[in-house]
Enzyme design. Structure first.
Site, PDB file in Angstrom:
ATOM      1  N   PRO A  66       1.603  -2.552  -4.714  1.00  0.00           N
ATOM      2  CA  PRO A  66       2.095  -3.798  -5.286  1.00  0.00           C
ATOM      3  C   PRO A  66       3.173  -4.483  -4.451  1.00  0.00           C
ATOM      4  O   PRO A  66       4.021  -3.827  -3.852  1.00  0.00           O
ATOM      5  CB  PRO A  66       2.649  -3.383  -6.652  1.00  0.00           C
ATOM      6  CG  PRO A  66       2.909  -1.930  -6.537  1.00  0.00           C
ATOM      7  CD  PRO A  66       1.895  -1.404  -5.570  1.00  0.00           C
ATOM      8  N   ASN A  67       3.069  -5.785  -4.440  1.00  0.00           N
ATOM      9  CA  ASN A  67       4.013  -6.700  -3.796  1.00  0.00           C
ATOM     10  C   ASN A  67       3.973  -6.677  -2.275  1.00  0.00           C
ATOM     11  O   ASN A  67       4.636  -7.491  -1.639  1.00  0.00           O
ATOM     12  CB  ASN A  67       5.447  -6.474  -4.290  1.00  0.00           C
ATOM     13  CG  ASN A  67       5.570  -6.782  -5.757  1.00  0.00           C
ATOM     14  OD1 ASN A  67       5.105  -7.823  -6.213  1.00  0.00           O
ATOM     15  ND2 ASN A  67       6.160  -5.879  -6.516  1.00  0.00           N
ATOM     16  N   ARG A  98       8.898 -12.154   0.812  1.00  0.00           N
ATOM     17  CA  ARG A  98       9.897 -11.459   0.000  1.00  0.00           C
ATOM     18  C   ARG A  98      10.868 -10.681   0.878  1.00  0.00           C
ATOM     19  O   ARG A  98      10.444  -9.909   1.728  1.00  0.00           O
ATOM     20  CB  ARG A  98       9.156 -10.507  -0.939  1.00  0.00           C
ATOM     21  CG  ARG A  98      10.015  -9.591  -1.737  1.00  0.00           C
ATOM     22  CD  ARG A  98       9.120  -8.670  -2.585  1.00  0.00           C
ATOM     23  NE  ARG A  98       9.926  -7.677  -3.257  1.00  0.00           N
ATOM     24  CZ  ARG A  98       9.774  -6.373  -3.091  1.00  0.00           C
ATOM     25  NH1 ARG A  98       8.839  -5.899  -2.299  1.00  0.00           N
ATOM     26  NH2 ARG A  98      10.550  -5.540  -3.743  1.00  0.00           N
ATOM     27  N   TYR A 155      11.909  -6.511   4.860  1.00  0.00           N
ATOM     28  CA  TYR A 155      10.498  -6.289   5.161  1.00  0.00           C
ATOM     29  C   TYR A 155       9.979  -7.071   6.365  1.00  0.00           C
ATOM     30  O   TYR A 155       8.831  -6.870   6.766  1.00  0.00           O
ATOM     31  CB  TYR A 155       9.640  -6.620   3.936  1.00  0.00           C
ATOM     32  CG  TYR A 155      10.013  -5.805   2.713  1.00  0.00           C
ATOM     33  CD1 TYR A 155       9.761  -4.446   2.664  1.00  0.00           C
ATOM     34  CD2 TYR A 155      10.641  -6.395   1.627  1.00  0.00           C
ATOM     35  CE1 TYR A 155      10.115  -3.685   1.561  1.00  0.00           C
ATOM     36  CE2 TYR A 155      10.995  -5.649   0.512  1.00  0.00           C
ATOM     37  CZ  TYR A 155      10.736  -4.295   0.490  1.00  0.00           C
ATOM     38  OH  TYR A 155      11.087  -3.549  -0.604  1.00  0.00           O
ATOM     39  N   ASN A 187       0.974   2.986   1.740  1.00  0.00           N
ATOM     40  CA  ASN A 187       2.267   2.456   1.336  1.00  0.00           C
ATOM     41  C   ASN A 187       2.072   2.053  -0.117  1.00  0.00           C
ATOM     42  O   ASN A 187       1.526   0.991  -0.404  1.00  0.00           O
ATOM     43  CB  ASN A 187       2.685   1.256   2.189  1.00  0.00           C
ATOM     44  CG  ASN A 187       4.050   0.726   1.825  1.00  0.00           C
ATOM     45  OD1 ASN A 187       4.574   1.020   0.754  1.00  0.00           O
ATOM     46  ND2 ASN A 187       4.620  -0.067   2.707  1.00  0.00           N
ATOM     47  N   ALA A 216       6.223   0.150  -4.952  1.00  0.00           N
ATOM     48  CA  ALA A 216       7.043   0.684  -6.041  1.00  0.00           C
ATOM     49  C   ALA A 216       6.374   1.858  -6.750  1.00  0.00           C
ATOM     50  O   ALA A 216       7.062   2.713  -7.306  1.00  0.00           O
ATOM     51  CB  ALA A 216       7.362  -0.423  -7.041  1.00  0.00           C
ATOM     52  N   ASP A 247      -1.593  12.131  -8.595  1.00  0.00           N
ATOM     53  CA  ASP A 247      -2.705  12.995  -8.989  1.00  0.00           C
ATOM     54  C   ASP A 247      -4.003  12.598  -8.285  1.00  0.00           C
ATOM     55  O   ASP A 247      -4.803  13.469  -7.923  1.00  0.00           O
ATOM     56  CB  ASP A 247      -2.904  12.956 -10.505  1.00  0.00           C
ATOM     57  CG  ASP A 247      -1.810  13.702 -11.264  1.00  0.00           C
ATOM     58  OD1 ASP A 247      -0.995  14.403 -10.627  1.00  0.00           O
ATOM     59  OD2 ASP A 247      -1.763  13.552 -12.506  1.00  0.00           O
ATOM     60  N   GLU A 270       2.099   9.002   3.956  1.00  0.00           N
ATOM     61  CA  GLU A 270       2.888   8.027   3.204  1.00  0.00           C
ATOM     62  C   GLU A 270       3.769   7.254   4.175  1.00  0.00           C
ATOM     63  O   GLU A 270       4.469   7.864   4.993  1.00  0.00           O
ATOM     64  CB  GLU A 270       3.765   8.777   2.196  1.00  0.00           C
ATOM     65  CG  GLU A 270       4.752   7.927   1.462  1.00  0.00           C
ATOM     66  CD  GLU A 270       5.742   8.753   0.638  1.00  0.00           C
ATOM     67  OE1 GLU A 270       6.627   8.132   0.036  1.00  0.00           O
ATOM     68  OE2 GLU A 270       5.640  10.002   0.599  1.00  0.00           O
ATOM     69  N   HIS A 275       6.467   3.652   4.735  1.00  0.00           N
ATOM     70  CA  HIS A 275       7.274   2.586   4.151  1.00  0.00           C
ATOM     71  C   HIS A 275       7.860   1.748   5.269  1.00  0.00           C
ATOM     72  O   HIS A 275       8.310   2.299   6.283  1.00  0.00           O
ATOM     73  CB  HIS A 275       8.405   3.155   3.289  1.00  0.00           C
ATOM     74  CG  HIS A 275       7.897   4.018   2.181  1.00  0.00           C
ATOM     75  ND1 HIS A 275       7.360   3.486   1.031  1.00  0.00           N
ATOM     76  CD2 HIS A 275       7.796   5.361   2.072  1.00  0.00           C
ATOM     77  CE1 HIS A 275       6.967   4.485   0.255  1.00  0.00           C
ATOM     78  NE2 HIS A 275       7.213   5.620   0.867  1.00  0.00           N
ATOM     79  N   ILE A 276       7.862   0.445   5.092  1.00  0.00           N
ATOM     80  CA  ILE A 276       8.439  -0.466   6.078  1.00  0.00           C
ATOM     81  C   ILE A 276       9.945  -0.267   6.154  1.00  0.00           C
ATOM     82  O   ILE A 276      10.518  -0.152   7.236  1.00  0.00           O
ATOM     83  CB  ILE A 276       8.092  -1.928   5.713  1.00  0.00           C
ATOM     84  CG1 ILE A 276       6.576  -2.157   5.852  1.00  0.00           C
ATOM     85  CG2 ILE A 276       8.880  -2.908   6.575  1.00  0.00           C
ATOM     86  CD1 ILE A 276       6.088  -3.490   5.308  1.00  0.00           C
ATOM     87  N   SER A 277      10.598  -0.199   4.995  1.00  0.00           N
ATOM     88  CA  SER A 277      12.048  -0.002   4.963  1.00  0.00           C
ATOM     89  C   SER A 277      12.365   1.487   4.865  1.00  0.00           C
ATOM     90  O   SER A 277      11.488   2.301   4.559  1.00  0.00           O
ATOM     91  CB  SER A 277      12.663  -0.748   3.771  1.00  0.00           C
ATOM     92  OG  SER A 277      12.249  -0.161   2.548  1.00  0.00           O
ATOM     93  N   ARG A 295      18.258   2.910   0.615  1.00  0.00           N
ATOM     94  CA  ARG A 295      18.204   1.781  -0.325  1.00  0.00           C
ATOM     95  C   ARG A 295      18.703   2.200  -1.697  1.00  0.00           C
ATOM     96  O   ARG A 295      19.384   3.207  -1.837  1.00  0.00           O
ATOM     97  CB  ARG A 295      16.774   1.240  -0.361  1.00  0.00           C
ATOM     98  CG  ARG A 295      16.376   0.741   1.037  1.00  0.00           C
ATOM     99  CD  ARG A 295      15.321  -0.268   1.113  1.00  0.00           C
ATOM    100  NE  ARG A 295      15.429  -1.352   0.176  1.00  0.00           N
ATOM    101  CZ  ARG A 295      14.379  -2.013  -0.276  1.00  0.00           C
ATOM    102  NH1 ARG A 295      13.159  -1.697   0.120  1.00  0.00           N
ATOM    103  NH2 ARG A 295      14.525  -3.012  -1.129  1.00  0.00           N
TER     104      ARG A 295
END
Length: 144
Positions: free
Chosen positions: A9-10, A17, A22, A73, A76, A86, A99, A101-103, A108
């Site tokens: 999401p997002n 954003r 990001y 990624n 949230a 799961d 896994e 993540h950009i940030s 954070r």
């Protein structure tokens, strides 16, 4: 070798954003760059993004029949979706997940520091901007 790059999401709002966190490139820009990066390594990449947990779970479940590995990624959902955790665990015997993540989620807000999916992925890569995806692709090409 076929790898799925799965975004939650997002992430479709990347480039719009919080550019200070990001970056200014859109997800489409990043995917285009990753496509070229993968092609140069002889890797076929597919891309999927959804803001809906069920669609992400469906993509994870289907990945075992379509891909050799997944770079995820989860946005949230990383921090609280046991359903996505799961789903990854259910197919982890068939293909590895990395896994990304950009940030740097560890630098954070407190709620972002916890990942419920890390334990079912081969590694977490966080804080390298769009290069986190490249590092995930590289890791999968090493272990596959």
């Amino acid at each position: 070798m076929k790898i799925l790059v799965l975004n939650g999401p997002n992430l479709n709002m990347t480039g719009i954003r919080k550019k200070d966190i990001y970056g200014a490139e859109t997800l489409e820009d990043i995917n285009r760059e990753l496509q070229a990066y993968g092609a140069a390594k002889g890797v076929e990449l597919a891309f999927f993004q959804s803001n809906h947990e069920g669609a992400i779970i469906d993509a994870i479940q289907e990945s075992r029949n379509l891909y050799d590995g997944v770079v995820i990624n989860a946005g949230a959902y990383t921090h609280y979706s046991y359903a996505i955790r799961d789903a990854i665990e259910a197919v982890a015997d068939y293909l590895p997940f990395v896994e990304v993540h950009i940030s740097d989620i560890h630098q954070r807000e407190d709620f972002r520091k916890n990942s419920v999916i890390t334990d079912v992925c081969v590694r977490q890569i966080s804080g390298y901007g769009k290069d986190s995806y490249k590092m995930g692709i590289d890791l999968l090409t090493e272990i596959l």
